[in-house]
Scaffold this motif. Structure first.
Motif, mmCIF file in Angstrom:
data_model
loop_
_atom_site.group_PDB
_atom_site.id
_atom_site.type_symbol
_atom_site.label_atom_id
_atom_site.label_comp_id
_atom_site.label_asym_id
_atom_site.label_seq_id
_atom_site.Cartn_x
_atom_site.Cartn_y
_atom_site.Cartn_z
ATOM 1 N N GLN A 151 7.400 -0.329 14.718
ATOM 2 C CA GLN A 151 7.011 -0.793 13.449
ATOM 3 C C GLN A 151 5.709 -0.190 13.167
ATOM 4 O O GLN A 151 4.877 -0.154 14.026
ATOM 5 C CB GLN A 151 7.107 -2.172 13.543
ATOM 6 N N ILE A 152 5.641 -0.026 11.791
ATOM 7 C CA ILE A 152 4.301 0.177 11.333
ATOM 8 C C ILE A 152 4.167 -1.065 10.106
ATOM 9 O O ILE A 152 5.117 -1.032 9.608
ATOM 10 C CB ILE A 152 4.313 1.831 10.303
ATOM 11 N N THR A 153 2.705 -1.158 10.285
ATOM 12 C CA THR A 153 2.321 -2.209 9.115
ATOM 13 C C THR A 153 1.111 -2.156 8.455
ATOM 14 O O THR A 153 0.101 -1.523 9.257
ATOM 15 C CB THR A 153 2.281 -3.628 10.127
ATOM 16 N N THR A 154 1.185 -2.265 7.279
ATOM 17 C CA THR A 154 -0.083 -1.841 6.364
ATOM 18 C C THR A 154 -0.642 -3.109 5.708
ATOM 19 O O THR A 154 0.069 -3.813 5.325
ATOM 20 C CB THR A 154 0.399 -0.772 5.184
ATOM 21 N N VAL A 155 -1.897 -3.376 6.130
ATOM 22 C CA VAL A 155 -2.491 -4.724 5.472
ATOM 23 C C VAL A 155 -3.532 -4.353 4.474
ATOM 24 O O VAL A 155 -4.328 -3.380 4.483
ATOM 25 C CB VAL A 155 -3.272 -5.460 6.385
ATOM 26 N N GLN A 156 -3.423 -4.993 3.246
ATOM 27 C CA GLN A 156 -4.371 -4.674 2.071
ATOM 28 C C GLN A 156 -4.476 -6.158 1.551
ATOM 29 O O GLN A 156 -3.839 -7.103 1.953
ATOM 30 C CB GLN A 156 -3.696 -3.913 0.871
ATOM 31 N N ARG A 157 -5.702 -6.160 0.770
ATOM 32 C CA ARG A 157 -6.302 -7.439 0.084
ATOM 33 C C ARG A 157 -6.517 -7.220 -1.178
ATOM 34 O O ARG A 157 -6.839 -6.293 -1.683
ATOM 35 C CB ARG A 157 -7.413 -8.044 0.835
ATOM 36 N N THR A 158 -5.672 -8.219 -1.941
ATOM 37 C CA THR A 158 -5.938 -8.164 -3.661
ATOM 38 C C THR A 158 -7.147 -8.763 -3.996
ATOM 39 O O THR A 158 -8.028 -9.065 -3.261
ATOM 40 C CB THR A 158 -4.688 -9.055 -4.194
ATOM 41 N N LEU A 159 -7.460 -8.411 -5.336
ATOM 42 C CA LEU A 159 -8.725 -8.708 -5.919
ATOM 43 C C LEU A 159 -8.745 -10.374 -5.793
ATOM 44 O O LEU A 159 -10.009 -10.695 -5.870
ATOM 45 C CB LEU A 159 -8.824 -8.187 -7.207
ATOM 46 N N GLU A 160 -7.647 -10.942 -5.868
ATOM 47 C CA GLU A 160 -7.823 -12.354 -5.556
ATOM 48 C C GLU A 160 -8.193 -12.872 -4.313
ATOM 49 O O GLU A 160 -8.056 -14.066 -4.133
ATOM 50 C CB GLU A 160 -6.386 -13.213 -6.152
ATOM 51 N N GLY A 161 -8.112 -12.110 -3.334
ATOM 52 C CA GLY A 161 -8.341 -12.294 -1.936
ATOM 53 C C GLY A 161 -7.046 -12.644 -1.196
ATOM 54 O O GLY A 161 -7.209 -12.961 0.028
ATOM 55 N N GLU A 162 -5.984 -12.529 -1.615
ATOM 56 C CA GLU A 162 -4.840 -12.540 -0.909
ATOM 57 C C GLU A 162 -4.407 -11.540 -0.128
ATOM 58 O O GLU A 162 -4.515 -10.288 -0.415
ATOM 59 C CB GLU A 162 -3.560 -12.950 -1.789
ATOM 60 N N THR A 163 -3.952 -11.613 1.061
ATOM 61 C CA THR A 163 -3.612 -10.505 2.072
ATOM 62 C C THR A 163 -2.084 -10.199 1.806
ATOM 63 O O THR A 163 -1.111 -11.068 1.672
ATOM 64 C CB THR A 163 -3.824 -11.036 3.569
ATOM 65 N N ILE A 164 -1.903 -8.911 1.594
ATOM 66 C CA ILE A 164 -0.537 -8.297 1.498
ATOM 67 C C ILE A 164 -0.291 -7.575 2.797
ATOM 68 O O ILE A 164 -0.841 -6.546 3.249
ATOM 69 C CB ILE A 164 -0.406 -7.663 0.221
ATOM 70 N N GLU A 165 0.666 -7.759 3.189
ATOM 71 C CA GLU A 165 1.475 -6.973 4.622
ATOM 72 C C GLU A 165 2.716 -6.212 4.203
ATOM 73 O O GLU A 165 3.476 -7.033 3.672
ATOM 74 C CB GLU A 165 1.541 -7.732 5.821
ATOM 75 N N GLN A 166 2.870 -5.173 4.499
ATOM 76 C CA GLN A 166 4.060 -4.441 4.453
ATOM 77 C C GLN A 166 4.445 -3.936 5.674
ATOM 78 O O GLN A 166 3.626 -3.096 6.669
ATOM 79 C CB GLN A 166 3.865 -3.143 3.402
ATOM 80 N N LYS A 167 5.655 -4.273 6.271
ATOM 81 C CA LYS A 167 6.200 -3.902 7.229
ATOM 82 C C LYS A 167 7.329 -3.190 7.548
ATOM 83 O O LYS A 167 8.231 -3.395 6.506
ATOM 84 C CB LYS A 167 6.511 -5.188 8.250
ATOM 85 N N ARG A 168 7.515 -2.239 8.277
ATOM 86 C CA ARG A 168 8.616 -1.161 8.468
ATOM 87 C C ARG A 168 9.020 -0.620 9.712
ATOM 88 O O ARG A 168 8.263 -0.260 10.475
ATOM 89 C CB ARG A 168 8.346 0.031 7.254
ATOM 90 N N ILE A 169 10.323 -0.821 10.062
ATOM 91 C CA ILE A 169 10.822 -0.233 11.148
ATOM 92 C C ILE A 169 10.621 1.086 11.280
ATOM 93 O O ILE A 169 11.062 2.033 10.293
ATOM 94 C CB ILE A 169 12.388 -0.618 11.511
ATOM 95 N N ILE A 170 10.237 1.981 12.134
ATOM 96 C CA ILE A 170 10.138 3.315 12.235
ATOM 97 C C ILE A 170 10.899 3.739 13.709
ATOM 98 O O ILE A 170 11.234 3.114 14.248
ATOM 99 C CB ILE A 170 8.763 3.938 12.227
#
Length: 345
Positions: free
Chosen positions: A227-246
């Motif tokens: 799996q690959i996971t990408t973690v980003q943070r919005t301007l409002e401080g919320e953490t956004i994670e995107q997960k995908r099986i590879i």
């Protein structure tokens, strides 16, 4: 006869999923494919319904079905789906709403429905993202909770205020600690952080790849899922994670871009269900060998932050310490903070 029927169900099930997946990919647009039921349900299927007795497909027959198809549990459970959402039967927690009137295919009593539901939960136990939705809200609220969880997983804003609650364990769990009725699965996890490709754009963004290998009861390694996971943070401080099986090949390619300033995380994980809650224990092998953290996949409810246990019904058979909270704990006990080679914690 049972095996023939279940094989036929699997043929239709897998063919439909793969066909729809191809169609969605051909569209070339972001999409989410939701499947009502999946192949692992076959291991919990009722093959005979006698008065007050439910007869299930035997473990031997299910194992034979998989063997003849050349697949294992990792193929059917972990590699096919990015997440598992289990909506608990109304018979468990909302029995007054459980009825046979609105479903001609339903024949189980409330007690039998609870039994089948729990067996189905156990069939999917071990998936890395296994979420159980109880009947603490009405049905519309239950659906909204599922939508919120899906939104969180695909990187969209949601109303979920917390992904999981974490607790320190004072000792490494032993298999003998688990009561006989609590089924658990074990895994070996390798987590590799990658070089941040967004330097100058999002300094706080990061990504990692993960290899998760199933360990059977005899301590033998079975199949692995990547799996690959990408973690980003919005301007409002919320953490956004995107997960995908590879694929394994994609994993090896991404591995070449690993961040050399960080350790490779090696963990032993134990997944189990307790009182309709999904738990995973992370036992660190490297770095911070011996560190044990209990992760509870729960929904944050109003007022939970005020409780030391975050509203989690904690299993009493472990020596559980305090709940981990805040940025300082995350840096000291979180995998991202621990991975930093120059981390002095």
């Amino acid at each position: 006869m049972d095996s023939v029927i279940q094989n036929s169900v699997l043929d239709v099930q897998l063919s439909m999923e793969e066909g729809l997946s191809k169609v969605l990919k051909a569209r070339g647009k972001p999409a989410v494919l939701l499947c009502d039921r999946g192949p692992m349900d076959g291991s919990a299927v009722v093959v005979a319904h006698l008065p007050n007795i439910l007869s299930y497909l035997s473990e031997e027959k299910w194992a034979s079905i998989m063997e003849k198809r050349g697949v294992d549990v990792t193929d059917l459970r972990d590699k096919r789906y990015n997440a598992i959402f289990h909506m608990v039967t109304a018979a468990d927690g909302a029995a007054s709403y459980y009825t046979l009137e609105n479903n001609s295919a339903r024949s189980e009593s409330a007690e039998e429905a609870r039994e089948v539901d729990r067996k189905t939960q156990k069939a999917w136990l071990g998936h890395a993202h296994h979420y159980v939705f109880d009947n603490s809200t009405d049905f519309e609220g239950k659906l909204q909770r599922v939508v919120n969880r899906i939104s969180k997983l695909v990187g969209l804003p949601s109303n979920l205020s917390r992904r999981s609650a974490k607790f320190l364990l004072r000792a490494v769990p032993n298999p003998s600690d688990f009561p006989p009725e609590v089924v658990y699965h074990t895994f070996e996890v390798e987590k590799v952080y990658l070089i941040n490709q967004d330097v100058g754009i999002d300094e706080q963004a990061y990504s990692f790849i993960r290899k998760r290998t199933t360990i059977d009861k005899n301590r033998n390694k079975q199949g692995a899922v990547y799996q690959i996971t990408t973690v980003q943070r919005t301007l409002e401080g919320e953490t956004i994670e995107q997960k995908r099986i590879i694929t394994a090949r994609e994993y090896k390619t991404a591995y070449k871009s690993r961040d050399l300033s960080r350790h490779i995380i090696i963990q032993h994980r134990i997944s189990f269900l307790y009182k309709l809650q999904s738990f995973t224990i992370h036992v660190y092998e490297s770095p911070a060998k011996g560190l044990c953290i209990l992760h509870a996949q729960v929904e944050a409810k109003p007022g939970d932050e005020a409780h030391a246990d975050f509203g989690v019904d904690l299993p009493p058979f472990f020596n559980i310490g305090r709940r981990l909270t805040g940025a300082e704990d995350e840096e000291k006990y979180g995998a991202y903070g621990l991975s930093l080679i120059n981390n002095r914690n």
